[in-house]
Design a protein around this motif. Structure first.
Motif, short mmCIF file in Angstrom:
data_model
loop_
_atom_site.label_atom_id
_atom_site.label_comp_id
_atom_site.label_asym_id
_atom_site.label_seq_id
_atom_site.Cartn_x
_atom_site.Cartn_y
_atom_site.Cartn_z
N LYS A 54 0.83 -1.20 0.00
CA LYS A 54 0.00 0.00 0.00
C LYS A 54 0.86 1.25 0.00
O LYS A 54 1.80 1.38 0.79
CB LYS A 54 -0.93 0.02 1.21
CG LYS A 54 -1.88 1.21 1.21
CD LYS A 54 -2.85 1.17 2.37
CE LYS A 54 -3.78 2.38 2.34
NZ LYS A 54 -4.74 2.37 3.46
N PHE A 55 0.53 2.18 -0.89
CA PHE A 55 1.20 3.48 -0.94
C PHE A 55 0.13 4.56 -0.97
O PHE A 55 -0.74 4.55 -1.83
CB PHE A 55 2.10 3.60 -2.18
CG PHE A 55 2.75 4.95 -2.31
CD1 PHE A 55 3.86 5.26 -1.55
CD2 PHE A 55 2.25 5.90 -3.18
CE1 PHE A 55 4.47 6.51 -1.66
CE2 PHE A 55 2.84 7.15 -3.31
CZ PHE A 55 3.96 7.45 -2.54
N GLU A 56 0.21 5.46 0.00
CA GLU A 56 -0.80 6.51 0.11
C GLU A 56 -0.10 7.86 0.08
O GLU A 56 0.76 8.16 0.93
CB GLU A 56 -1.59 6.34 1.42
CG GLU A 56 -2.84 7.20 1.48
CD GLU A 56 -3.73 6.82 2.66
OE1 GLU A 56 -4.65 7.60 2.97
OE2 GLU A 56 -3.49 5.75 3.25
N ASN A 57 -0.45 8.67 -0.90
CA ASN A 57 0.16 9.99 -1.08
C ASN A 57 -0.75 11.05 -0.44
O ASN A 57 -1.85 11.31 -0.93
CB ASN A 57 0.37 10.28 -2.57
CG ASN A 57 1.15 11.56 -2.80
OD1 ASN A 57 1.42 12.32 -1.88
ND2 ASN A 57 1.51 11.80 -4.05
N LEU A 58 -0.29 11.64 0.65
CA LEU A 58 -1.08 12.63 1.37
C LEU A 58 -0.62 14.06 1.07
O LEU A 58 -1.00 14.99 1.77
CB LEU A 58 -1.00 12.37 2.88
CG LEU A 58 -1.51 11.01 3.34
CD1 LEU A 58 -1.36 10.86 4.84
CD2 LEU A 58 -2.95 10.78 2.92
#
Length: 362
Positions: A54-58
């Motif tokens: 999982k990669f989440e760009n905030l």
């Protein structure tokens, strides 16, 4: 912390042992307690796809650059004090072998343990990253422990971490004080004649220790301003380190290649330059990376990364200080070797060339 650093080298070495044991203890405790608490209080763990995939760009950066900002910056902040072995090389036995082994060993242990810690934390954390990043406690790790183990365990872990941080701070201050002393011994600092004094009874540079502690305290006060100042301080430390590490490597590969004499740890005439140039390129990339803010748009005084101002400013002022004043007195590191030992270390041919160049300069 300064008082701990003023102890004799034999006592400091035992303090390092306490630091290593304490850090290993808290890591093992985290590996045991956090999964148990997560299983009991949260019912289970995050799956492998969440942990590794999982990669989440905030932020508003693109995914590629944000991956660099999130991934690389954390690593270089963590693995950033392995050069401490170098600064205490004059107090080490068989430094030619002990110092490289210390550097390689510290990086390897940080890499393995860091990888395992991240796996455990990602397996036990709340799947919603916003809840962790926007934690009311202001510390993501504290929120993860609190969610899995409750308030008492969170307080206990934070107390242990604070104790370990104190010991690591003493270790870093010890290395910094030796670096300050060495620079003062070479007449590279203001008031060098006082800073380079060594106590004959304890063989410890007390003045250098207090000087390093006072300078660190002044810089640390920046953290009281706001989070932007604290982040700039961390980024500045990394960028400054990479400039300090990269400069001698570049000089060794260019103007100093003729006087370089390999020690016991040498990769050969082919691989040594290849690896060295890769490291120089990597360090240059990290220095540039450290100058970027967390977000691309809407930058304010609170989200600005002031490293791009403070870092180059300090480097320029240092260069002006050297050109305008210290160039007369600072002529590079002073050797502790006799003329015969130095000739044996660098080779008689190189020594003749250096003496010849000195004669031309005179």
């Amino acid at each position: 912390m300064v008082l701990c650093t003023c102890l004799a080298s034999s006592v400091i070495s035992r303090l390092q042992t306490v630091s290593i044991v304490s850090n290993c203890f808290i890591i093992i405790l985290l590996f045991i307690a956090l999964p148990i608490g997560t299983k009991i209080n949260r019912g289970g763990f995050n799956n492998g796809s969440f942990i590794f995939g999982k990669f989440e760009n905030l932020s508003d950066w693109n995914n590629g650059w944000q991956f660099c900002l999130q991934g690389f910056m954390t690593c270089v902040w963590t693995i950033g004090a392995f050069d401490s072995c170098v600064h205490q090389s004059e107090e080490a036995k068989d430094a030619k072998k002990a110092v490289p082994i210390g550097i390689i060993g510290s990086i390897t242990v940080c890499w393995i343990l860091g990888w395992l810690i991240l796996i455990v934390l990602m397996a036990c954390c709340d799947p919603s990253m916003e809840n962790i990043i926007d934690s009311p406690y202001g510390f993501a790790l504290a929120q993860i422990i609190y969610d899995s183990l409750g308030k008492r365990w969170a307080v206990a872990f934070m107390s242990l971490i604070a104790f370990c941080q104190f010991l690591m701070g003493a270790s870093i201050l010890t290395a910094v004080s030796r670096q300050v002393w060495a620079f003062a011994r070479d007449n590279g600092l203001p008031f060098s004649r006082y800073i380079k004094m060594v106590n004959k009874t304890f063989s410890v540079p007390f003045v250098a220790v207090w000087f390093a502690g006072a300078a660190s305290l002044v810089l640390g006060l920046l953290c009281l301003i706001d989070s932007a100042a604290a982040s700039a301080l961390f980024s500045l430390a990394v960028a400054g380190n990479y400039v300090a590490w990269g400069t001698p490597t570049v000089l060794r590969l260019t103007s100093g290649k003729d006087i370089f004499r390999p020690g016991p740890f040498y990769m050969g005439k082919f691989w040594s330059p290849v690896v060295s140039w890769i490291s120089v390129i990597w360090q240059f990339f990290i220095i540039i990376l450290m100058m970027f803010p967390a977000d691309q748009h809407g930058i304010t005084k609170d989200t600005m990364n002031y490293t791009c101002v403070i870092g180059p400013g300090i480097w320029i002022l240092s260069w002006v200080y050297y050109i305008a004043y210290k160039k007369k007195y600072f002529h590079g590191p002073k050797s502790n070797l006799t003329d015969d030992e130095y000739a044996e270390a660098v080779g008689s041919n190189v020594l003749d060339e250096i003496m010849s160049e000195s004669g031309k300069g005179a």
